[in-house]
Scaffold this active site. Structure first.
Site, short mmCIF file in Angstrom:
data_model
loop_
_atom_site.label_atom_id
_atom_site.label_comp_id
_atom_site.label_asym_id
_atom_site.label_seq_id
_atom_site.Cartn_x
_atom_site.Cartn_y
_atom_site.Cartn_z
N ASN A 22 0.86 -1.18 0.00
CA ASN A 22 0.00 0.00 0.00
C ASN A 22 0.91 1.24 0.00
O ASN A 22 2.12 1.11 0.13
CB ASN A 22 -0.97 -0.02 1.19
CG ASN A 22 -0.25 -0.05 2.52
OD1 ASN A 22 0.68 0.73 2.77
ND2 ASN A 22 -0.65 -0.95 3.40
N VAL A 31 -0.35 -10.47 0.65
CA VAL A 31 1.06 -10.62 0.28
C VAL A 31 1.93 -9.65 1.07
O VAL A 31 3.01 -10.01 1.55
CB VAL A 31 1.24 -10.39 -1.25
CG1 VAL A 31 2.70 -10.31 -1.63
CG2 VAL A 31 0.56 -11.48 -2.03
N ASP A 32 1.48 -8.42 1.20
CA ASP A 32 2.23 -7.39 1.91
C ASP A 32 2.54 -7.83 3.34
O ASP A 32 3.68 -7.79 3.79
CB ASP A 32 1.43 -6.09 1.89
CG ASP A 32 2.19 -4.87 2.37
OD1 ASP A 32 3.43 -4.91 2.46
OD2 ASP A 32 1.54 -3.84 2.64
#
Length: 169
Positions: A22, A31-32
């Site tokens: 983001n 995923v982050d």
């Protein structure tokens, strides 16, 4: 060369892992979050050290580079894809996110890179459209000898991406 893999991107044995981040680059879900957890606190510290403007360290479509912390990769390339139904022409921003990531890989002399399906999780980009944009962008990138891997989380997603890759080749 492009390779499609159903698996965990944090296990990729590549020079650079791309994080579908983001704009704050301070971690999140999907995923982050997985990349931040696997990389450890060094990744968060590296992200916090990047300059920000009004809480934005990486605008949509751009990419930023950090060390990879505890990951086996040397770098994490953070890129921000578009939220599918909240912007005009999300396909342009998604292509730009892949292009920006590939540019950083080339600038840092990477021989291999692992991508997730950027914007396909909570950002709502349909896999079939995203696969076409991502694979077409990577196939048209003129980076000799770069081994590109796409890590897809579900077998159905892998099938969609494989069908798209076959149609482009």
């Amino acid at each position: 060369m492009i390779e499609l893999i159903c698996g965990d991107i944090t296990q990729a044995k590549v020079d650079a892992i791309v994080n579908a981040a983001n704009c704050s680059l301070l971690g999140g879900g999907g995923v982050d979050g997985a990349i931040h957890r696997a990389a450890g606190p060094e990744l968060l510290a590296a992200c916090q050290a990047l300059p920000e403007v009004d809480g934005v360290r990486c605008p949509t479509g751009e990419a930023r580079l950090t060390p990879a912390g505890n990951l086996s990769a040397q770098y994490v390339i953070h890129t921000v894809g578009p939220i599918y139904d909240q912007v005009r022409h999300p396909e342009r921003l998604l292509a730009k996110a892949y292009e920006s990531s590939l540019e950083l890989a080339e600038q840092t002399h990477c021989n291999s890179i692992a991508f997730p399906a950027i914007s396909c999780g909570v950002y709502g980009f349909p896999h079939d459209e995203a696969a076409f944009i991502a694979l077409n962008t990577c196939l048209n990138a003129e980076i000799p000898n770069l081994h590109i891997q796409f890590y897809l989380f579900k077998p159905l997603d892998l099938t969609i991406w494989q069908h798209t890759l076959n149609s482009l080749l």
